[in-house]
Scaffold this motif. Structure first.
Motif, PDB file in Angstrom:
ATOM      1  N   GLU A  79       0.811  -1.213   0.000  1.00 16.80           N
ATOM      2  CA  GLU A  79       0.000   0.000   0.000  1.00 16.80           C
ATOM      3  C   GLU A  79       0.845   1.264   0.000  1.00 16.80           C
ATOM      4  OE1 GLU A  79      -0.685  -2.298   2.738  1.00 16.80           O
ATOM      5  OE2 GLU A  79      -2.187  -3.357   1.550  1.00 16.80           O
ATOM      6  N   ALA A  80       1.953   1.264   0.714  1.00 16.95           N
ATOM      7  CA  ALA A  80       2.728   2.490   0.896  1.00 16.95           C
ATOM      8  C   ALA A  80       3.546   2.856  -0.341  1.00 16.95           C
ATOM      9  CB  ALA A  80       3.645   2.341   2.104  1.00 16.95           C
ATOM     10  N   ASP A  81       4.349   1.933  -0.832  1.00 21.51           N
ATOM     11  CA  ASP A  81       5.260   2.278  -1.920  1.00 21.51           C
ATOM     12  C   ASP A  81       4.885   1.655  -3.257  1.00 21.51           C
ATOM     13  OD1 ASP A  81       5.780  -0.286  -1.213  1.00 21.51           O
ATOM     14  OD2 ASP A  81       7.906  -0.005  -0.787  1.00 21.51           O
ATOM     15  N   GLY A  82       3.896   0.818  -3.320  1.00 17.03           N
ATOM     16  CA  GLY A  82       3.467   0.222  -4.577  1.00 17.03           C
ATOM     17  C   GLY A  82       4.365  -0.895  -5.085  1.00 17.03           C
ATOM     18  N   ARG A  83       5.352  -1.311  -4.283  1.00 14.51           N
ATOM     19  CA  ARG A  83       6.243  -2.401  -4.690  1.00 14.51           C
ATOM     20  C   ARG A  83       5.615  -3.737  -4.329  1.00 14.51           C
ATOM     21  NH1 ARG A  83      11.920  -1.354  -2.235  1.00 14.51           N
ATOM     22  NH2 ARG A  83      12.160  -3.388  -3.165  1.00 14.51           N
ATOM     23  N   ALA A  84       5.959  -4.748  -5.096  1.00 10.68           N
ATOM     24  CA  ALA A  84       5.425  -6.086  -4.843  1.00 10.68           C
ATOM     25  C   ALA A  84       6.074  -6.688  -3.609  1.00 10.68           C
ATOM     26  CB  ALA A  84       5.662  -6.983  -6.050  1.00 10.68           C
ATOM     27  N   LYS A  85       5.270  -7.412  -2.851  1.00 10.42           N
ATOM     28  CA  LYS A  85       5.745  -8.104  -1.653  1.00 10.42           C
ATOM     29  C   LYS A  85       5.206  -9.529  -1.671  1.00 10.42           C
ATOM     30  CE  LYS A  85       6.528  -4.290   1.360  1.00 10.42           C
ATOM     31  NZ  LYS A  85       7.912  -4.322   1.662  1.00 10.42           N
ATOM     32  N   LEU A  86       5.890 -10.388  -0.928  1.00 11.75           N
ATOM     33  CA  LEU A  86       5.413 -11.762  -0.745  1.00 11.75           C
ATOM     34  C   LEU A  86       4.635 -11.834   0.558  1.00 11.75           C
ATOM     35  CD1 LEU A  86       8.493 -13.955  -1.674  1.00 11.75           C
ATOM     36  CD2 LEU A  86       6.467 -13.538  -3.025  1.00 11.75           C
ATOM     37  N   ARG A  87       3.413 -12.309   0.471  1.00 12.61           N
ATOM     38  CA  ARG A  87       2.604 -12.508   1.670  1.00 12.61           C
ATOM     39  C   ARG A  87       2.625 -13.997   1.988  1.00 12.61           C
ATOM     40  NH1 ARG A  87      -2.905  -9.874   1.395  1.00 12.61           N
ATOM     41  NH2 ARG A  87      -1.672  -8.067   1.989  1.00 12.61           N
TER      42      ARG A  87
END
Length: 165
Positions: A79-87
């Motif tokens: 949400e903050a930086d728009g970068r992809a993360k692994l959940r």
């Protein structure tokens, strides 16, 4: 890097089979208690009581370990930086998010008998995370998502049951 929300790892059994485990433990403990009572009159059966206690402790340790296994790995956009993360979602319900560049190693072990696989995921500076058995994922998606990770897949070390080698 992949930006869309993709499912990297998914298992069919996401819950915890608490009733089955408790029933299995109770039946085993009851059978061990009857065995101890039958042998106690004629000999020293403390070894059977110790074996039953060791079984119950091993079942508790397995339950704690199983609660930490991965049931789902998903790519989400932060949400903050728009970068992809692994959940990463564990069987106990805990969900954590990690940067894909933190992934050091991904090992997918394909089963030779049924169409399933196991996952071993190592993050930089952390322990190995194990996944419950699930459908074999596409390795190319893992490679695009985690460019710095050493990604490998292999077949299991056992053969087909009932078929001579």
């Amino acid at each position: 890097m992949v930006i869309s929300e993709d499912l990297l790892w998914d298992t069919a059994d996401k819950g915890t089979p608490t009733v089955q485990r408790l029933l299995r433990t109770a039946v085993t403990a009851g059978c061990a208690a009857l065995f101890v009572l039958a042998l106690w009159a004629y000999s020293d059966a403390t070894w059977a009581a110790c074996a039953a206690a060791a079984y119950v402790l091993a079942e508790i340790a397995y339950r704690v370990w199983d609660q930490r296994r991965l049931v789902e790995v998903r790519i989400v956009v932060g949400e903050a930086d728009g970068r992809a993360k692994l959940r990463l979602r564990q069987a106990g319900g805990r969900t954590t998010e990690h940067d894909p560049h933190q992934v050091a190693r991904v090992l997918i072990i394909r089963d030779n008998v049924v169409d399933s696989a196991k996952l071993r995921l190592r993050l930089h500076g952390k322990r190995v995370l194990f996944g419950r058995p699930g459908r074999p994922p596409a390795v190319t998606t893992w490679r695009r998502t985690c460019p710095r990770a050493h990604i490998r897949e292999r077949n299991a070390w056992w053969g087909m049951p009932g078929v001579p080698d």
